[in-house]
Design a protein around this motif. Structure first.
Motif, PDB file in Angstrom:
ATOM      1  N   LEU A  36       0.818  -1.216   0.000  1.00 26.28           N
ATOM      2  CA  LEU A  36       0.000   0.000   0.000  1.00 26.28           C
ATOM      3  C   LEU A  36       0.849   1.262   0.000  1.00 26.28           C
ATOM      4  O   LEU A  36       0.369   2.330  -0.367  1.00 26.28           O
ATOM      5  N   LEU A  37       2.087   1.122   0.393  1.00 23.64           N
ATOM      6  CA  LEU A  37       3.011   2.258   0.338  1.00 23.64           C
ATOM      7  C   LEU A  37       3.219   2.701  -1.109  1.00 23.64           C
ATOM      8  O   LEU A  37       3.366   3.888  -1.391  1.00 23.64           O
ATOM      9  N   VAL A  38       3.166   1.743  -2.021  1.00 23.38           N
ATOM     10  CA  VAL A  38       3.402   2.009  -3.438  1.00 23.38           C
ATOM     11  C   VAL A  38       2.148   2.541  -4.124  1.00 23.38           C
ATOM     12  O   VAL A  38       2.224   3.469  -4.931  1.00 23.38           O
ATOM     13  N   GLU A  39       0.980   1.950  -3.787  1.00 22.92           N
ATOM     14  CA  GLU A  39      -0.247   2.342  -4.471  1.00 22.92           C
ATOM     15  C   GLU A  39      -1.483   1.893  -3.702  1.00 22.92           C
ATOM     16  O   GLU A  39      -1.424   0.980  -2.888  1.00 22.92           O
ATOM     17  N   GLU A  40      -2.585   2.536  -3.991  1.00 23.77           N
ATOM     18  CA  GLU A  40      -3.885   2.127  -3.469  1.00 23.77           C
ATOM     19  C   GLU A  40      -4.278   0.827  -4.176  1.00 23.77           C
ATOM     20  O   GLU A  40      -4.093   0.695  -5.386  1.00 23.77           O
ATOM     21  N   LEU A  41      -4.816  -0.127  -3.415  1.00 23.87           N
ATOM     22  CA  LEU A  41      -5.167  -1.425  -3.981  1.00 23.87           C
ATOM     23  C   LEU A  41      -6.526  -1.892  -3.470  1.00 23.87           C
ATOM     24  O   LEU A  41      -6.899  -1.576  -2.336  1.00 23.87           O
ATOM     25  N   ASN A  42      -7.225  -2.674  -4.306  1.00 19.51           N
ATOM     26  CA  ASN A  42      -8.443  -3.311  -3.813  1.00 19.51           C
ATOM     27  C   ASN A  42      -8.077  -4.659  -3.210  1.00 19.51           C
ATOM     28  O   ASN A  42      -6.932  -5.110  -3.310  1.00 19.51           O
ATOM     29  N   VAL A  43      -9.043  -5.313  -2.584  1.00 24.89           N
ATOM     30  CA  VAL A  43      -8.779  -6.544  -1.852  1.00 24.89           C
ATOM     31  C   VAL A  43      -8.203  -7.617  -2.767  1.00 24.89           C
ATOM     32  O   VAL A  43      -7.250  -8.310  -2.401  1.00 24.89           O
ATOM     33  N   SER A  44      -8.771  -7.765  -3.960  1.00 24.89           N
ATOM     34  CA  SER A  44      -8.271  -8.783  -4.897  1.00 24.89           C
ATOM     35  C   SER A  44      -6.822  -8.520  -5.285  1.00 24.89           C
ATOM     36  O   SER A  44      -6.016  -9.454  -5.375  1.00 24.89           O
ATOM     37  N   GLU A  45      -6.494  -7.265  -5.518  1.00 24.12           N
ATOM     38  CA  GLU A  45      -5.119  -6.909  -5.881  1.00 24.12           C
ATOM     39  C   GLU A  45      -4.160  -7.174  -4.717  1.00 24.12           C
ATOM     40  O   GLU A  45      -3.054  -7.672  -4.927  1.00 24.12           O
ATOM     41  N   ILE A  52      -1.400 -13.581   0.343  1.00 20.53           N
ATOM     42  CA  ILE A  52      -2.059 -13.837   1.626  1.00 20.53           C
ATOM     43  C   ILE A  52      -3.486 -14.287   1.316  1.00 20.53           C
ATOM     44  O   ILE A  52      -4.208 -13.601   0.592  1.00 20.53           O
ATOM     45  N   LEU A  53      -3.880 -15.433   1.842  1.00 16.27           N
ATOM     46  CA  LEU A  53      -5.200 -15.976   1.564  1.00 16.27           C
ATOM     47  C   LEU A  53      -6.306 -15.091   2.149  1.00 16.27           C
ATOM     48  O   LEU A  53      -6.123 -14.429   3.176  1.00 16.27           O
ATOM     49  N   GLN A  54      -7.454 -15.110   1.491  1.00 17.64           N
ATOM     50  CA  GLN A  54      -8.565 -14.208   1.804  1.00 17.64           C
ATOM     51  C   GLN A  54      -8.949 -14.139   3.287  1.00 17.64           C
ATOM     52  O   GLN A  54      -9.088 -13.044   3.823  1.00 17.64           O
ATOM     53  N   PRO A  55      -9.119 -15.267   4.001  1.00 17.68           N
ATOM     54  CA  PRO A  55      -9.528 -15.146   5.416  1.00 17.68           C
ATOM     55  C   PRO A  55      -8.500 -14.387   6.261  1.00 17.68           C
ATOM     56  O   PRO A  55      -8.862 -13.518   7.065  1.00 17.68           O
ATOM     57  N   THR A  56      -7.235 -14.702   6.068  1.00 15.23           N
ATOM     58  CA  THR A  56      -6.172 -14.012   6.812  1.00 15.23           C
ATOM     59  C   THR A  56      -6.086 -12.558   6.388  1.00 15.23           C
ATOM     60  O   THR A  56      -5.944 -11.656   7.227  1.00 15.23           O
ATOM     61  N   LEU A  57      -6.193 -12.306   5.090  1.00 17.90           N
ATOM     62  CA  LEU A  57      -6.134 -10.944   4.567  1.00 17.90           C
ATOM     63  C   LEU A  57      -7.246 -10.086   5.160  1.00 17.90           C
ATOM     64  O   LEU A  57      -6.997  -8.968   5.627  1.00 17.90           O
TER      65      LEU A  57
END
Length: 99
Positions: A36-45, A52-57
């Motif tokens: 996120l330091l580099v760019e804004e991201l959505n969850v999928s990105e 990192i797998l979805q539940p942990t993420l």
């Protein structure tokens, strides 16, 4: 004199300092914030870039939101994350000094 001032600031702000350090004291959160330091991201990105797998993420993003570290922006069905707190940008930009 400066040393006394810094000790007083640390004493007065110790809860806030601990929250900042705890937010970084997890491998997954550190990796997420580095992206996120580099760019804004959505969850999928974030999931794709960090591996990192979805539940942990989801759990780690919730902690970062709760601590006021990241902010969210909704665009349609997607939620985008970015670093909200400039202190984390400063810390992450300097973290390599500790290696």
């Amino acid at each position: 004199m400066d040393e006394t001032l810094n000790l007083n600031v640390i004493r007065d702000q110790s809860d806030e300092i601990v929250m900042v350090l705890k937010s970084l004291a997890n491998k997954d959160r550190l990796i997420i914030l580095s992206h996120l330091l580099v760019e804004e991201l959505n969850v999928s990105e974030i999931e794709k870039k960090t591996q990192i797998l979805q539940p942990t993420l989801s759990q780690q993003l919730m902690i970062l939101r709760k601590n006021g570290v990241v902010s969210t922006r909704r665009a349609g069905k997607q939620i985008f994350y970015s670093i909200k707190d400039q202190r984390f940008v400063n810390i992450l930009n300097n973290v390599s000094q500790f290696l």
